[in-house]
Enzyme design. Structure first.
Site, short mmCIF file in Angstrom:
data_model
loop_
_atom_site.label_atom_id
_atom_site.label_comp_id
_atom_site.label_asym_id
_atom_site.label_seq_id
_atom_site.Cartn_x
_atom_site.Cartn_y
_atom_site.Cartn_z
N GLU A 1 -24.65 26.96 -8.05
CA GLU A 1 -24.18 25.85 -8.03
C GLU A 1 -23.24 25.58 -7.66
OE1 GLU A 1 -24.07 24.41 -12.17
OE2 GLU A 1 -24.81 22.46 -12.11
N CYS B 1 -24.11 17.76 -12.62
CA CYS B 1 -25.72 18.12 -12.73
C CYS B 1 -27.02 17.89 -11.52
CB CYS B 1 -26.09 18.52 -14.15
SG CYS B 1 -26.09 17.02 -14.83
N GLU C 1 -29.57 21.85 -21.76
CA GLU C 1 -29.30 20.80 -19.87
C GLU C 1 -28.12 21.82 -19.66
OE1 GLU C 1 -31.15 17.93 -19.72
OE2 GLU C 1 -31.95 17.67 -21.12
N LYS D 1 -19.54 18.17 -31.47
CA LYS D 1 -17.80 20.02 -30.19
C LYS D 1 -18.12 18.95 -29.23
CE LYS D 1 -17.21 22.82 -27.78
NZ LYS D 1 -15.84 22.55 -26.95
P1 NAD Z 1 -19.72 24.98 -20.37
O1 NAD Z 1 -21.37 25.71 -20.09
O2 NAD Z 1 -18.26 25.84 -19.68
O3 NAD Z 1 -19.02 24.23 -21.09
C1 NAD Z 1 -20.25 23.23 -22.49
C2 NAD Z 1 -19.01 23.14 -23.86
O4 NAD Z 1 -20.19 24.51 -24.44
C3 NAD Z 1 -18.17 23.25 -24.47
O5 NAD Z 1 -18.09 22.29 -24.60
C4 NAD Z 1 -17.47 24.36 -24.27
O6 NAD Z 1 -16.72 24.93 -25.05
C5 NAD Z 1 -19.07 24.78 -24.64
N1 NAD Z 1 -18.90 26.68 -25.10
C6 NAD Z 1 -18.42 27.56 -24.41
N2 NAD Z 1 -18.88 28.71 -24.82
C7 NAD Z 1 -19.88 28.53 -26.31
C8 NAD Z 1 -20.26 29.57 -27.33
N3 NAD Z 1 -20.03 30.79 -26.43
N4 NAD Z 1 -20.97 28.65 -27.77
C9 NAD Z 1 -20.55 27.53 -28.08
N5 NAD Z 1 -19.85 26.61 -26.79
C10 NAD Z 1 -19.84 27.00 -26.58
O7 NAD Z 1 -19.96 23.52 -18.94
P2 NAD Z 1 -18.99 23.24 -18.12
O8 NAD Z 1 -18.40 23.78 -16.93
O9 NAD Z 1 -18.22 22.13 -19.81
O10 NAD Z 1 -19.75 21.94 -17.64
C11 NAD Z 1 -20.62 22.49 -16.44
C12 NAD Z 1 -21.92 22.60 -16.25
O11 NAD Z 1 -22.22 22.11 -17.00
C13 NAD Z 1 -22.66 22.48 -15.13
O12 NAD Z 1 -23.36 24.25 -15.25
C14 NAD Z 1 -23.35 21.60 -15.48
O13 NAD Z 1 -24.79 21.50 -14.35
C15 NAD Z 1 -24.05 21.92 -16.92
N6 NAD Z 1 -24.45 20.26 -17.04
C16 NAD Z 1 -25.29 19.73 -17.23
C17 NAD Z 1 -25.81 18.58 -17.56
C18 NAD Z 1 -27.17 18.64 -17.69
O14 NAD Z 1 -27.77 16.87 -17.68
N7 NAD Z 1 -28.73 18.86 -17.61
C19 NAD Z 1 -25.36 17.12 -17.78
C20 NAD Z 1 -23.70 18.07 -16.90
C21 NAD Z 1 -23.10 18.84 -16.81
#
Ligand code: NAD
Length: 483
Positions: free
Chosen positions: A387, A287, A253, A178
């Site tokens: 963040e 991140c 992550e 997804k």
């Molecule tokens: P997000 O948590 O909003 O979304 C991430 C994914 O989760 C998307 O595909 C979203 O559609 C899905 N999602 C949303 N609600 C959900 C639910 N209830 N159940 C299952 N899936 C759901 O994050 P974002 O805005 O896409 O990304 C930014 C965040 O990601 C930042 O906090 C960043 O630090 C983190 N990030 C971490 C890493 C790492 O390797 N640690 C890498 C990149 C980004």
């Protein structure tokens, strides 16, 4: 379920990839794809619903019956085919990341390349893992965990998909991906590329849809054994909580607020450009971005001068221009989020050294923000604790090395960290005290066999290399009675 032939990358995406074919979406909701450089609609995607997701899970479950018993040689061949197929579309993938997400060309290329490389890195790790151990009358084998749901964030979608897929395939798992719904064009290019790898049907399934629809179905569906998630802490916590009902294995992550510890013997000509590169990585939407720069008080003035000078190498601008250091934020929401934090920093008493609120001059149309450096930051300020996920660097002064380590670790996050100094032994000692999943010395560097993941709120589990593959495995012990 209507099957349609794969077609050239479309700007109107109506299909998902299920059971080895592009199939029309059952879900009917349509979302605009918006270009962040000017806010214009450049495409439309039809979002998957629960039914699409369940079809994808069923296909992955059927495929697991065979692929779960595949040999390491078969998986190795598949990984090499995936590498070849993804490599053929590197230029298209980079172009899609620049256009749809606003990723700066110089970084988008690195991201895409490391995604493609992930398949070969997994192949190497696959050969190095000890899959069977025997002693006395006991045999332990490492078994694939089953069907994996892979959920990705928007900021490096192609990398996350390749990395998670590579580890899962190396382990013998089948997957339902997804991707972030904000990365539909990038996903489409990648899936078309991977389709050419001629995988067994059902091994790879991709359903683009909303998190609370497709993601939530993956998390609650009992036919999914494992979730590997990249995204925010809030969603990670939801996944951990809701996944408990079906005893999901989870890799999370999550976010970061990474410190860069500048030791007092650092050579500023090298240290400051290195620190800024880490801070403004992926326009700050990374991140692992090093967004807290810890500076000895005795060197503050010199550091401020060096930052002003070095910031000239990080101009905001058109992401397709190779000279651009910081592109637009991915969405209007991201733009507003970054603005609100810059405002908060000023309200809390931090001083703007470079940048500040609003659009950079001449870049009013898109979601551009000013790359911003705050000085005089106290680590307890909101801008140092939360963040921001944008190009905002906090310079935090310290008196002693012990204090620097204490400040660096005084964060709910623990994903990435950096130490910069001339005496490498001293730098290593400082690195060994940092509570973070990865610590780099003297600049951003990568190793596809080294684990990536977080301490504390930055997540659970690790990706990359053998650590990433092990996250998709379960040990099984067979014990024989003496006869
Ligand atoms: P997000 O948590 O909003 O979304 C991430 C994914 O989760 C998307 O595909 C979203 O559609 C899905 N999602 C949303 N609600 C959900 C639910 N209830 N159940 C299952 N899936 C759901 O994050 P974002 O805005 O896409 O990304 C930014 C965040 O990601 C930042 O906090 C960043 O630090 C983190 N990030 C971490 C890493 C790492 O390797 N640690 C890498 C990149 C980004």
């Amino acid at each position: 379920m209507t099957t349609v032939a794969p077609r050239p990358t479309a700007r109107v995406i109506t299909t998902h990839y299920i059971d080895g074919a592009f199939v029309e979406s059952h879900g009917r909701e349509v979302m605009d794809i918006i270009r962040p450089t000017d806010g214009r609609v450049i495409g439309r995607v039809t979002l998957a619903d629960e039914e699409d997701t369940r079809r994808a899970i069923a296909a992955a479950r059927r495929a697991f019956a065979t692929f779960g018993r595949s040999t390491r040689e078969e998986r190795s061949r598949i990984l090499r085919r995936l590498h070849e197929a993804a490599s053929a579309r590197v230029a298209d993938l980079t172009a899609a990341m620049v256009e749809e997400y606003g990723g700066v060309a110089r970084f988008a290329d690195v991201i895409v390349q490391s995604g493609v490389t992930a398949f070969l890195a997994a192949d190497k790790a696959l050969r190095e893992i000890q899959w069977t151990r025997r002693w006395d009358n006991t045999t332990v084998t490492l078994e694939p965990v089953g069907v994996a749901g892979l959920i990705t964030a928007w900021n490096a979608n192609a990398l996350f998909i390749c990395l998670k897929l590579a580890s899962a395939v190396a382990a013998g798992c089948t997957v339902v991906i997804k991707p972030s719904e904000l990365s539909s064009l990038q996903t489409q290019v990648l899936v078309e590329a991977l389709h050419a790898a001629d995988l067994p049907n059902g091994l790879l399934n991709v359903v683009t849809g909303l998190g609370n629809v497709v993601g939530a179905e993956l998390v609650r569906n009992p036919d999914v054994d494992k979730i590997s998630f990249t995204g925010s802490v809030a969603v990670g916590q939801t996944i951990m909580r809701d996944g408990a009902a079906t005893m999901k294995r989870v890799t999370l992550e999550l976010g970061g607020k990474s410190p860069t510890v500048l030791l007092d013997d650092a050579d500023l000509d090298q240290a400051i450009p290195a620190a800024l590169t880490m801070a403004f990585l992926n326009s700050g939407q990374a991140c692992g971005a090093g967004t807290r720069l810890l500076v000895p008080k005795s060197r503050l003035d010199a550091v401020n001068r060096a930052i002003r000078e070095a910031m000239q190498a990080f101009p905001a601008g058109d992401p397709s221009d190779p000279k651009t250091g910081v592109g637009p934020m991915a969405t209007q929401r991201q733009y507003e989020r970054v603005q609100s934090y810059i405002r908060k920093g000023i309200e809390e008493g931090a001083e703007v050294l470079v940048g500040g609120e609003g659009h950079p001059t001449g870049l009013e149309a898109g979601y551009y923000v000013k790359p911003t450096v705050f000085v005089g930051v106290d680590n307890h300020m909101t801008i140092a604790q939360e963040e921001i996920f944008g190009p905002v660097l906090c310079v935090i002064p310290y008196d002693s090395e012990d204090e620097a380590i204490r400040i660096a670790n005084d964060s709910k996050y623990g994903l990435h960290a950096a130490v910069i100094g001339t005496d490498v032994r001293r730098a290593r000692h400082a690195a060994s005290q940092l509570r973070a999943g990865r610590v780099v010395i003297n600049g951003m560097t990568d190793d596809p066999q080294a684990p990536w993941g977080g301490f504390k709120f930055s997540g659970v589990g690790r990706e990359y290399g053998r650590y990433g593959i092990e996250a998709f495995l379960e040990p099984r012990a067979i014990l024989e009675m003496n006869s």
